[in-house]
Design a protein around this motif. Structure first.
Motif, PDB file in Angstrom:
ATOM      1  N   THR A  68      -6.824  -5.570   2.112  1.00  0.00           N
ATOM      2  CA  THR A  68      -6.379  -6.175   3.358  1.00  0.00           C
ATOM      3  C   THR A  68      -4.881  -5.968   3.469  1.00  0.00           C
ATOM      4  OG1 THR A  68      -8.106  -7.851   3.172  1.00  0.00           O
ATOM      5  CG2 THR A  68      -6.288  -8.306   4.703  1.00  0.00           C
ATOM      6  N   ILE A  69      -4.467  -5.230   4.481  1.00  0.00           N
ATOM      7  CA  ILE A  69      -3.038  -5.004   4.707  1.00  0.00           C
ATOM      8  C   ILE A  69      -2.522  -6.122   5.604  1.00  0.00           C
ATOM      9  CG2 ILE A  69      -1.323  -3.477   5.754  1.00  0.00           C
ATOM     10  CD1 ILE A  69      -3.085  -1.117   4.861  1.00  0.00           C
ATOM     11  N   HIS A  70      -1.520  -6.838   5.094  1.00  0.00           N
ATOM     12  CA  HIS A  70      -0.932  -7.944   5.847  1.00  0.00           C
ATOM     13  C   HIS A  70       0.277  -7.490   6.657  1.00  0.00           C
ATOM     14  CE1 HIS A  70      -3.554 -10.503   3.505  1.00  0.00           C
ATOM     15  NE2 HIS A  70      -3.028 -10.023   2.393  1.00  0.00           N
ATOM     16  N   ASP A  71       1.116  -6.663   6.063  1.00  0.00           N
ATOM     17  CA  ASP A  71       2.335  -6.192   6.725  1.00  0.00           C
ATOM     18  C   ASP A  71       2.649  -4.782   6.279  1.00  0.00           C
ATOM     19  OD1 ASP A  71       3.404  -8.698   8.016  1.00  0.00           O
ATOM     20  OD2 ASP A  71       3.447  -9.387   5.932  1.00  0.00           O
ATOM     21  N   GLN A  72       3.246  -4.011   7.181  1.00  0.00           N
ATOM     22  CA  GLN A  72       3.807  -2.705   6.832  1.00  0.00           C
ATOM     23  C   GLN A  72       5.124  -2.551   7.563  1.00  0.00           C
ATOM     24  OE1 GLN A  72       0.677   0.232   7.750  1.00  0.00           O
ATOM     25  NE2 GLN A  72       0.943   0.864   5.629  1.00  0.00           N
ATOM     26  N   ILE A  73       6.123  -2.083   6.835  1.00  0.00           N
ATOM     27  CA  ILE A  73       7.441  -1.825   7.397  1.00  0.00           C
ATOM     28  C   ILE A  73       7.848  -0.425   6.974  1.00  0.00           C
ATOM     29  CG2 ILE A  73       9.867  -2.541   7.433  1.00  0.00           C
ATOM     30  CD1 ILE A  73       8.804  -5.356   6.511  1.00  0.00           C
ATOM     31  N   ALA A  74       8.278   0.376   7.928  1.00  0.00           N
ATOM     32  CA  ALA A  74       8.687   1.748   7.628  1.00  0.00           C
ATOM     33  C   ALA A  74      10.148   1.937   8.022  1.00  0.00           C
ATOM     34  CB  ALA A  74       7.817   2.738   8.369  1.00  0.00           C
ATOM     35  N   GLU A  75      10.877   2.603   7.143  1.00  0.00           N
ATOM     36  CA  GLU A  75      12.264   2.971   7.412  1.00  0.00           C
ATOM     37  C   GLU A  75      12.543   4.271   6.677  1.00  0.00           C
ATOM     38  OE1 GLU A  75      16.657   1.311   6.370  1.00  0.00           O
ATOM     39  OE2 GLU A  75      15.231  -0.137   7.183  1.00  0.00           O
ATOM     40  N   GLY A  76      13.151   5.227   7.356  1.00  0.00           N
ATOM     41  CA  GLY A  76      13.377   6.522   6.739  1.00  0.00           C
ATOM     42  C   GLY A  76      12.042   7.113   6.320  1.00  0.00           C
ATOM     43  N   ASP A  77      11.960   7.572   5.070  1.00  0.00           N
ATOM     44  CA  ASP A  77      10.713   8.163   4.581  1.00  0.00           C
ATOM     45  C   ASP A  77       9.914   7.198   3.713  1.00  0.00           C
ATOM     46  OD1 ASP A  77      12.364   8.118   2.366  1.00  0.00           O
ATOM     47  OD2 ASP A  77      12.167  10.248   1.910  1.00  0.00           O
ATOM     48  N   LYS A  78      10.251   5.905   3.765  1.00  0.00           N
ATOM     49  CA  LYS A  78       9.558   4.914   2.932  1.00  0.00           C
ATOM     50  C   LYS A  78       8.752   3.936   3.774  1.00  0.00           C
ATOM     51  CE  LYS A  78      12.673   5.132  -0.984  1.00  0.00           C
ATOM     52  NZ  LYS A  78      13.853   5.843  -0.488  1.00  0.00           N
ATOM     53  N   VAL A  79       7.612   3.520   3.196  1.00  0.00           N
ATOM     54  CA  VAL A  79       6.752   2.520   3.814  1.00  0.00           C
ATOM     55  C   VAL A  79       6.542   1.399   2.801  1.00  0.00           C
ATOM     56  CG1 VAL A  79       4.474   2.029   4.801  1.00  0.00           C
ATOM     57  CG2 VAL A  79       5.564   4.255   5.207  1.00  0.00           C
ATOM     58  N   VAL A  80       6.817   0.174   3.219  1.00  0.00           N
ATOM     59  CA  VAL A  80       6.577  -1.005   2.395  1.00  0.00           C
ATOM     60  C   VAL A  80       5.311  -1.672   2.923  1.00  0.00           C
ATOM     61  CG1 VAL A  80       7.459  -3.244   1.634  1.00  0.00           C
ATOM     62  CG2 VAL A  80       9.038  -1.329   1.990  1.00  0.00           C
ATOM     63  N   THR A  81       4.390  -1.960   2.024  1.00  0.00           N
ATOM     64  CA  THR A  81       3.124  -2.581   2.408  1.00  0.00           C
ATOM     65  C   THR A  81       2.902  -3.830   1.567  1.00  0.00           C
ATOM     66  OG1 THR A  81       2.190  -0.403   2.918  1.00  0.00           O
ATOM     67  CG2 THR A  81       0.630  -2.220   2.634  1.00  0.00           C
ATOM     68  N   ARG A  82       2.578  -4.929   2.251  1.00  0.00           N
ATOM     69  CA  ARG A  82       2.154  -6.154   1.572  1.00  0.00           C
ATOM     70  C   ARG A  82       0.663  -6.259   1.816  1.00  0.00           C
ATOM     71  NH1 ARG A  82       1.254 -11.571   2.755  1.00  0.00           N
ATOM     72  NH2 ARG A  82       1.802 -11.237   4.947  1.00  0.00           N
ATOM     73  N   LYS A  83      -0.102  -6.321   0.717  1.00  0.00           N
ATOM     74  CA  LYS A  83      -1.555  -6.272   0.847  1.00  0.00           C
ATOM     75  C   LYS A  83      -2.209  -7.135  -0.220  1.00  0.00           C
ATOM     76  CE  LYS A  83      -1.664  -2.139  -2.026  1.00  0.00           C
ATOM     77  NZ  LYS A  83      -1.630  -0.686  -1.970  1.00  0.00           N
ATOM     78  N   THR A  84      -3.513  -7.324  -0.060  1.00  0.00           N
ATOM     79  CA  THR A  84      -4.330  -8.016  -1.049  1.00  0.00           C
ATOM     80  C   THR A  84      -5.524  -7.135  -1.370  1.00  0.00           C
ATOM     81  OG1 THR A  84      -3.691 -10.185  -0.203  1.00  0.00           O
ATOM     82  CG2 THR A  84      -5.666 -10.092  -1.571  1.00  0.00           C
ATOM     83  N   ILE A  85      -5.755  -6.925  -2.662  1.00  0.00           N
ATOM     84  CA  ILE A  85      -6.953  -6.242  -3.142  1.00  0.00           C
ATOM     85  C   ILE A  85      -7.872  -7.336  -3.670  1.00  0.00           C
ATOM     86  CG2 ILE A  85      -7.879  -4.617  -4.837  1.00  0.00           C
ATOM     87  CD1 ILE A  85      -5.115  -3.214  -4.771  1.00  0.00           C
ATOM     88  N   SER A  86      -9.117  -7.334  -3.221  1.00  0.00           N
ATOM     89  CA  SER A  86     -10.026  -8.399  -3.651  1.00  0.00           C
ATOM     90  C   SER A  86     -11.419  -7.850  -3.904  1.00  0.00           C
ATOM     91  CB  SER A  86     -10.077  -9.512  -2.598  1.00  0.00           C
ATOM     92  OG  SER A  86     -10.488  -8.996  -1.353  1.00  0.00           O
ATOM     93  N   LEU A 124       4.798  -3.912  -7.074  1.00  0.00           N
ATOM     94  CA  LEU A 124       4.703  -5.182  -7.793  1.00  0.00           C
ATOM     95  C   LEU A 124       3.356  -5.786  -7.437  1.00  0.00           C
ATOM     96  CD1 LEU A 124       8.208  -6.616  -6.875  1.00  0.00           C
ATOM     97  CD2 LEU A 124       7.538  -5.618  -9.058  1.00  0.00           C
ATOM     98  N   ASN A 125       2.703  -6.419  -8.427  1.00  0.00           N
ATOM     99  CA  ASN A 125       1.409  -7.022  -8.127  1.00  0.00           C
ATOM    100  C   ASN A 125       1.157  -8.228  -9.009  1.00  0.00           C
ATOM    101  OD1 ASN A 125      -0.179  -6.258 -10.582  1.00  0.00           O
ATOM    102  ND2 ASN A 125       0.350  -4.196  -9.875  1.00  0.00           N
ATOM    103  N   THR A 126       0.120  -8.968  -8.662  1.00  0.00           N
ATOM    104  CA  THR A 126      -0.233 -10.183  -9.395  1.00  0.00           C
ATOM    105  C   THR A 126      -1.447  -9.971 -10.294  1.00  0.00           C
ATOM    106  OG1 THR A 126      -1.605 -10.997  -7.573  1.00  0.00           O
ATOM    107  CG2 THR A 126       0.733 -11.665  -7.569  1.00  0.00           C
ATOM    108  N   LEU A 127      -1.661  -8.737 -10.760  1.00  0.00           N
ATOM    109  CA  LEU A 127      -2.793  -8.457 -11.640  1.00  0.00           C
ATOM    110  C   LEU A 127      -2.749  -9.327 -12.897  1.00  0.00           C
ATOM    111  CD1 LEU A 127      -5.320  -6.919 -12.467  1.00  0.00           C
ATOM    112  CD2 LEU A 127      -3.832  -5.096 -13.346  1.00  0.00           C
ATOM    113  N   ALA A 128      -1.591  -9.481 -13.508  1.00  0.00           N
ATOM    114  CA  ALA A 128      -1.491 -10.295 -14.730  1.00  0.00           C
ATOM    115  C   ALA A 128      -1.942 -11.732 -14.471  1.00  0.00           C
ATOM    116  CB  ALA A 128      -0.070 -10.270 -15.276  1.00  0.00           C
ATOM    117  N   ALA A 129      -1.566 -12.304 -13.341  1.00  0.00           N
ATOM    118  CA  ALA A 129      -1.982 -13.669 -13.006  1.00  0.00           C
ATOM    119  C   ALA A 129      -3.494 -13.726 -12.780  1.00  0.00           C
ATOM    120  CB  ALA A 129      -1.245 -14.160 -11.765  1.00  0.00           C
ATOM    121  N   ALA A 130      -4.045 -12.709 -12.121  1.00  0.00           N
ATOM    122  CA  ALA A 130      -5.494 -12.668 -11.894  1.00  0.00           C
ATOM    123  C   ALA A 130      -6.240 -12.575 -13.221  1.00  0.00           C
ATOM    124  CB  ALA A 130      -5.851 -11.493 -10.985  1.00  0.00           C
ATOM    125  N   LEU A 131      -5.729 -11.763 -14.139  1.00  0.00           N
ATOM    126  CA  LEU A 131      -6.361 -11.645 -15.453  1.00  0.00           C
ATOM    127  C   LEU A 131      -6.301 -12.969 -16.210  1.00  0.00           C
ATOM    128  CD1 LEU A 131      -4.995  -8.140 -16.537  1.00  0.00           C
ATOM    129  CD2 LEU A 131      -7.311  -8.699 -15.731  1.00  0.00           C
TER     130      LEU A 131
END
Length: 137
Positions: A68-86, A124-131
């Motif tokens: 689930t993609i919550h946000d995407q921000i693009a600037e220059g050649d970079k894209v920042v995505t905030r998402k949840t994998i479930s 960056l992700n919260t995999l360690a917390a999920a584990l």
């Protein structure tokens, strides 16, 4: 225009590669000299480091894996995505046997896109917390 195209590349990767496991889309979207800056120290950091994370670690462990993609921000050649994998934990995940519990991993990725392909990745992700939550189950 380029920003929107780059965001679409990243969206396609998230849905078609991570969620749906499409190897053909992965190969089309990855630059040959791709670098995964988030690979663990000493681990491979080329294109296959990304494929293996999803194909050999997450998808076998999580039934109904969705992105689930919550946000995407693009600037220059970079894209920042905030998402949840479930998904539901139905197979071994990083040494933890299946629990049948729901798993959510929150992620913030930065992807440099060159010529419509992934060139670099930081995340960056919260995999360690999920584990940790699964270990306490």
């Amino acid at each position: 225009m380029a920003h929107e195209r780059n965001k679409q590349v990243v969206s396609s990767f998230n849905v078609q590669v991570i969620q749906n496991g499409r190897r053909d889309v992965f190969e089309a979207l990855m630059a040959d000299d791709f670098v995964n800056h988030s690979a663990p120290a000493g681990a491979p950091n080329g294109p296959m480091s990304m494929w293996n994370t999803f194909d050999q670690v997450l998808r076998p462990a999580l039934a109904g894996l969705t992105v689930t993609i919550h946000d995407q921000i693009a600037e220059g050649d970079k894209v920042v995505t905030r998402k949840t994998i479930s998904g539901v934990h139905v197979g071994p995940l990083m040494g933890i046997p299946a629990t049948g519990k729901p798993v959510t991993i929150d992620v913030i990725d930065v992807v440099r896109v060159t010529d419509g392909r992934y060139a670099e990745h930081w995340g960056l992700n919260t995999l360690a917390a999920a584990l940790n939550q699964l270990r306490q189950s």
